[in-house]
Scaffold this motif. Structure first.
Motif, mmCIF file in Angstrom:
data_model
loop_
_atom_site.group_PDB
_atom_site.id
_atom_site.type_symbol
_atom_site.label_atom_id
_atom_site.label_comp_id
_atom_site.label_asym_id
_atom_site.label_seq_id
_atom_site.Cartn_x
_atom_site.Cartn_y
_atom_site.Cartn_z
ATOM 1 N N THR A 1 0.830 -1.200 0.000
ATOM 2 C CA THR A 1 0.000 0.000 0.000
ATOM 3 C C THR A 1 0.864 1.249 0.000
ATOM 4 N N GLU A 2 1.993 1.215 0.681
ATOM 5 C CA GLU A 2 2.900 2.369 0.661
ATOM 6 C C GLU A 2 3.478 2.573 -0.736
ATOM 7 N N GLN A 3 3.810 1.490 -1.418
ATOM 8 C CA GLN A 3 4.334 1.596 -2.784
ATOM 9 C C GLN A 3 3.263 2.150 -3.717
ATOM 10 N N VAL A 4 2.036 1.691 -3.543
ATOM 11 C CA VAL A 4 0.943 2.187 -4.387
ATOM 12 C C VAL A 4 0.735 3.672 -4.146
ATOM 13 N N LYS A 5 0.795 4.094 -2.892
ATOM 14 C CA LYS A 5 0.641 5.520 -2.590
ATOM 15 C C LYS A 5 1.777 6.337 -3.191
ATOM 16 N N ALA A 6 2.994 5.810 -3.158
ATOM 17 C CA ALA A 6 4.139 6.522 -3.738
ATOM 18 C C ALA A 6 3.980 6.646 -5.252
ATOM 19 N N ALA B 1 1.158 6.555 -6.919
ATOM 20 C CA ALA B 1 0.025 7.453 -7.169
ATOM 21 C C ALA B 1 0.457 8.902 -7.019
ATOM 22 N N ALA B 2 1.297 9.191 -6.028
ATOM 23 C CA ALA B 2 1.783 10.565 -5.852
ATOM 24 C C ALA B 2 2.633 10.998 -7.043
ATOM 25 N N LYS B 3 3.503 10.112 -7.527
ATOM 26 C CA LYS B 3 4.315 10.433 -8.712
ATOM 27 C C LYS B 3 3.423 10.680 -9.923
ATOM 28 N N PHE B 4 2.402 9.834 -10.099
ATOM 29 C CA PHE B 4 1.486 9.978 -11.230
ATOM 30 C C PHE B 4 0.735 11.299 -11.158
ATOM 31 N N LEU B 5 0.244 11.656 -9.984
ATOM 32 C CA LEU B 5 -0.492 12.911 -9.832
ATOM 33 C C LEU B 5 0.420 14.117 -10.046
ATOM 34 N N ASP B 6 1.683 14.034 -9.627
ATOM 35 C CA ASP B 6 2.634 15.115 -9.904
ATOM 36 C C ASP B 6 2.867 15.254 -11.402
ATOM 37 N N SER B 7 2.966 14.119 -12.099
ATOM 38 C CA SER B 7 3.157 14.155 -13.548
ATOM 39 C C SER B 7 1.956 14.786 -14.241
ATOM 40 N N ILE B 8 0.754 14.437 -13.791
ATOM 41 C CA ILE B 8 -0.456 15.020 -14.367
ATOM 42 C C ILE B 8 -0.504 16.521 -14.083
ATOM 43 N N GLY B 9 -0.083 16.919 -12.890
ATOM 44 C CA GLY B 9 -0.067 18.338 -12.547
ATOM 45 C C GLY B 9 0.910 19.132 -13.391
ATOM 46 N N ASN B 10 2.005 18.515 -13.807
ATOM 47 C CA ASN B 10 3.016 19.186 -14.624
ATOM 48 C C ASN B 10 2.842 18.901 -16.107
ATOM 49 N N LEU B 11 1.715 18.339 -16.495
ATOM 50 C CA LEU B 11 1.495 17.958 -17.884
ATOM 51 C C LEU B 11 1.544 19.161 -18.820
ATOM 52 N N ASP B 12 1.000 20.299 -18.390
ATOM 53 C CA ASP B 12 1.037 21.485 -19.256
ATOM 54 C C ASP B 12 2.473 21.941 -19.494
ATOM 55 N N ASN B 13 3.324 21.872 -18.500
ATOM 56 C CA ASN B 13 4.732 22.241 -18.686
ATOM 57 C C ASN B 13 5.447 21.244 -19.591
#
Length: 140
Positions: free
Chosen positions: A35-40, A42-54
């Motif tokens: 579960t900790e790996q999945v959360k890590a 997921a956090a990386k994926f959400l950061d990538s989505i947040g920086n998608l415009d850049n």
């Protein structure tokens, strides 16, 4: 022979099956780590989505000329295919093909008479061509 079969079947049925805890699943020992790996991830994926415009902006800035050329080539291809499809559909209509051929021949004859036969008219055509070329290339 019969007594031997009875002994084997008796041995097979003597194995103990625990039926007291029916419906429960055994705990996976690494469930908390997973579960900790999945959360890590997921956090990386959400950061990538947040920086998608850049990321996309950098990509388009880096490959602008290649993307422009690819877009123009694709648009030209689609335009030619649509034009050919339209002409094929028009050629199926009776009397349209010969009429369009006559219009094309008439315009060609007028263009030759207007711009090609006399030297003054050829110079006028050359000046118009240079003006259009400067407008298209952005020199004017």
């Amino acid at each position: 022979m019969e007594p031997e079969l009875k002994e084997k079947s008796a041995v097979a049925t003597e194995s103990k099956i625990n039926t007291e805890l029916g419906g429960t699943l055994a705990q996976f020992s690494g469930a908390e780590d997973t579960t900790e790996q999945v959360k890590a991830y997921a956090a990386k994926f959400l950061d990538s989505i947040g920086n998608l415009d850049n990321i996309l902006g950098d990509f388009f800035n880096q490959y602008r000329s290649q993307l422009t050329i690819a877009g123009i080539a694709f648009g030209s291809f689609v335009g030619v295919k649509l034009t050919l499809a339209l002409l094929a559909a028009l050629n199926e209509i009776p009397l349209v093909q010969p009429t369009l051929e006559l219009v094309g021949l008439g315009y060609t004859a007028w263009f030759v008479y207007r711009y090609i036969l006399k030297a003054d008219n050829r110079q006028e055509l050359s000046a118009k061509y240079d003006g259009v070329k400067k407008q298209v290339l952005g020199q004017k």
